[in-house]
Design an enzyme around this catalytic site. Structure first.
Site, PDB file in Angstrom:
ATOM      1  N   ASP A   1      -3.665   4.180  -7.429  1.00 55.28           N
ATOM      2  CA  ASP A   1      -2.566   4.766  -6.421  1.00 55.28           C
ATOM      3  C   ASP A   1      -1.492   5.534  -7.206  1.00 55.28           C
ATOM      4  O   ASP A   1      -0.460   4.719  -7.945  1.00 55.28           O
ATOM      5  CB  ASP A   1      -2.020   3.326  -5.932  1.00 55.28           C
ATOM      6  CG  ASP A   1      -0.905   3.672  -4.839  1.00 55.28           C
ATOM      7  OD1 ASP A   1      -0.260   4.985  -5.063  1.00 55.28           O
ATOM      8  OD2 ASP A   1      -0.337   2.611  -4.257  1.00 55.28           O
TER       9      ASP A   1
ATOM     10  N   CYS B   1       7.508  -3.082   0.867  1.00 61.77           N
ATOM     11  CA  CYS B   1       6.046  -3.204   1.149  1.00 61.77           C
ATOM     12  C   CYS B   1       5.395  -3.656   0.023  1.00 61.77           C
ATOM     13  O   CYS B   1       4.250  -3.045  -0.422  1.00 61.77           O
ATOM     14  CB  CYS B   1       5.385  -1.927   1.574  1.00 61.77           C
ATOM     15  SG  CYS B   1       6.181  -0.983   2.828  1.00 61.77           S
TER      16      CYS B   1
ATOM     17  N   LYS C   1       6.551  12.225  -1.529  1.00 60.53           N
ATOM     18  CA  LYS C   1       7.181  11.611  -2.625  1.00 60.53           C
ATOM     19  C   LYS C   1       7.362  12.619  -3.978  1.00 60.53           C
ATOM     20  O   LYS C   1       7.641  11.917  -4.999  1.00 60.53           O
ATOM     21  CB  LYS C   1       6.571  10.187  -3.048  1.00 60.53           C
ATOM     22  CG  LYS C   1       6.601   9.216  -1.928  1.00 60.53           C
ATOM     23  CD  LYS C   1       5.855   8.036  -2.395  1.00 60.53           C
ATOM     24  CE  LYS C   1       5.909   7.118  -1.219  1.00 60.53           C
ATOM     25  NZ  LYS C   1       6.967   6.171  -0.718  1.00 60.53           N
TER      26      LYS C   1
ATOM     27  N   HIS D   1       1.766  -1.953  -3.822  1.00 57.84           N
ATOM     28  CA  HIS D   1       2.147  -1.533  -2.428  1.00 57.84           C
ATOM     29  C   HIS D   1       1.189  -2.242  -1.494  1.00 57.84           C
ATOM     30  O   HIS D   1      -0.147  -2.236  -1.609  1.00 57.84           O
ATOM     31  CB  HIS D   1       2.492  -0.177  -2.543  1.00 57.84           C
ATOM     32  CG  HIS D   1       2.948   0.320  -1.064  1.00 57.84           C
ATOM     33  ND1 HIS D   1       2.449   0.483   0.109  1.00 57.84           N
ATOM     34  CD2 HIS D   1       4.270   0.590  -0.860  1.00 57.84           C
ATOM     35  CE1 HIS D   1       3.357   0.862   1.100  1.00 57.84           C
ATOM     36  NE2 HIS D   1       4.332   1.205   0.609  1.00 57.84           N
TER      37      HIS D   1
ATOM     38  N   GLN E   1       3.519   6.661  -6.895  1.00 63.48           N
ATOM     39  CA  GLN E   1       5.067   6.783  -7.688  1.00 63.48           C
ATOM     40  C   GLN E   1       5.193   7.249  -8.966  1.00 63.48           C
ATOM     41  O   GLN E   1       5.833   7.216  -9.627  1.00 63.48           O
ATOM     42  CB  GLN E   1       5.558   5.089  -7.697  1.00 63.48           C
ATOM     43  CG  GLN E   1       5.976   4.575  -6.529  1.00 63.48           C
ATOM     44  CD  GLN E   1       7.070   5.336  -5.780  1.00 63.48           C
ATOM     45  OE1 GLN E   1       7.890   6.045  -6.373  1.00 63.48           O
ATOM     46  NE2 GLN E   1       7.429   5.047  -4.501  1.00 63.48           N
TER      47      GLN E   1
END
Ligand SMILES: Cc1ncc(COP(=O)(O)O)c(C=O)c1O
Length: 412
Positions: free
Chosen positions: A206, A370, A232, A129, A209
């Protein structure tokens, strides 16, 4: 087929019961933002109604209760991600904020001993991202380091041997996603982080997700810095976490300086507090932290494995139905550990497709997500993305596939 996870109490997610354009809402935009269960809203309300006050600075009862609730939230989240005594957890406003803190903190030329220096190398991947790419572009410019990008194969997968070829004596940082938000590809991040750590790099994950269905376990990872967002993972907006090894977090120059993060200040200088306060300048989102801890508890009560199995089955169902439609290509169809089905349809723009789905009450996301470099690398343009949460159903997947089939007929 229509069953949600049994643990999702009916009515817990009031927003999902609404009708949109005369149809019942099928909310399939969870990779952008999930809905919040009532338990999260109630936890935040309890703070706002009873304890609302600034933390760490007051001697009065409300301030102490607010401070206790904030620190209790930190402890819940630390347990949630498997943080041990050598770890620390810092509240941020989200993943973007956390990753900017890491990239800035390693490259600030004003720091006593900046980690990144001219000629050093930062390695990231083409799956990222923009939030895990742009901060590294700036860090490279700021420090004079080189930015190297690990590219995926034609199926969108990352491989350890590709990373091994990029790692070298000047590699200082390796940053990777736990799951691509644009394709749903779940890289073998455990192996990649271990390789980078072995090469002596700081490792950054990261986890935006992954948190809702496959929580990375810090106790088992070679991970110095891990970032995630509350919104999220069934939690509130405007709150997130930077968790990691304390020794690594201590190397970061603070991105935000001001109140709450100094030990002392004079007219010309200041000395930073210890972690975690050092990286939490300014008044934090206390209600958000409390809500985020409630969201973590909600995930654990629902059962991590059961959530993962449920969203994985929804994704597999969606991939199978969508890939069977004429001229439709699903990205990373092989991905496991993912709740995202992203696809392109020949001759049809995703925005038109998304608009027709919306008319049927089906909420999906369309565009570049993104992640423009990834889509360019894979040779595709904008996509349509359906993403699943524990409250979604197989009936909704059927509605999605029927809706896409109908839209393709109309638009072609
Ligand atoms: C993989 C990934 N990383 C980072 C982000 C940025 O998260 P936030 O906007 O909550 O900071 C997102 C948001 O979509 C994401 O999917």
């Amino acid at each position: 087929m229509g069953d949600r996870l049994a643990s999702v109490e009916a009515g817990s997610f009031e927003a999902l019961a609404q009708r949109v354009h005369g149809a019942s809402l099928a909310y399939l935009d969870n990779a952008a933002t999930t809905h919040m269960p009532r338990s999260v809203r109630e936890a935040m309300d309890a703070f706002e109604v009873r304890d609302r006050s600034n933390i760490h600075r007051g001697v009065h009862a409300l301030s102490q209760r607010a401070t206790d609730a904030f620190e209790a939230a930190r402890a819940v989240l630390a347990r949630f991600v498997g943080a041990g005594p050598a770890h620390e957890l810092v509240f941020t406003s989200g993943t973007t904020d956390a990753l900017n803190q890491v990239a800035f903190g390693l490259s600030d030329a004003g720091a006593d001993t900046p980690v990144l220096r001219p000629g050093d190398e930062i390695v990231t991947t083409a799956l990222e991202h923009h939030a895990n790419l742009l901060p590294w572009q700036l860090a490279a410019r700021r420090s004079g380091a080189r930015l190297l990008v690990l590219r995926p194969d034609a199926q969108g997968r990352l491989h350890g041997d590709g990373l091994a070829r990029l790692l070298g004596p000047r590699t200082r940082v390796f940053a990777v996603t736990a799951c691509s938000n644009a394709t749903g590809e779940r890289p073998p991040y455990e192996e990649l982080l271990a390789l980078a750590a072995e090469a002596g790099a700081f490792t950054v994950l990261d986890a935006a997700q992954a948190m809702a269905h496959e929580v990375p376990d810090l106790s088992r990872l070679d991970c110095d810095f891990m970032a995630f967002s509350g919104h999220k993972m069934y939690g509130p907006m405007g709150i997130g976490v930077l968790a990691g090894r304390r020794a690594a977090l201590e190397r970061l120059a603070p991105l935000r300086v001001g109140g709450g993060m100094v030990e002392w200040a004079s007219e010309i200088d200041a000395g930073w507090s210890d972690l975690p306060a050092r990286l939490e300048g300014g008044t934090p989102n206390v209600a958000g932290a409390i809500g985020l801890a409630a969201a973590a508890s909600f995930i654990d009560a629902a059962g991590r494995d059961r959530i993962a199995a449920h969203v994985g089955a929804l994704r597999a169902h969606a991939v199978q139905r969508l890939a069977a439609l004429p001229g439709v290509t699903v990205l990373s169809p092989q991905a496991s550990g993912s709740a995202i089905a992203s696809f392109v349809a020949d001759g049809v723009h995703p925005h038109d497709l998304g608009t027709l789905l919306d008319e049927r009450g089906i909420a999906v996301r369309t565009g570049h997500h993104c992640a423009q470099p990834l889509l360019a690398c894979l040779g595709v343009g904008p996509t349509t993305r359906a993403s699943f949460a524990l409250y979604n159903t197989h009936d909704e997947v059927e509605r999605l596939a029927d809706g896409v089939a109908h839209a393709l007929e109309v638009l072609r």
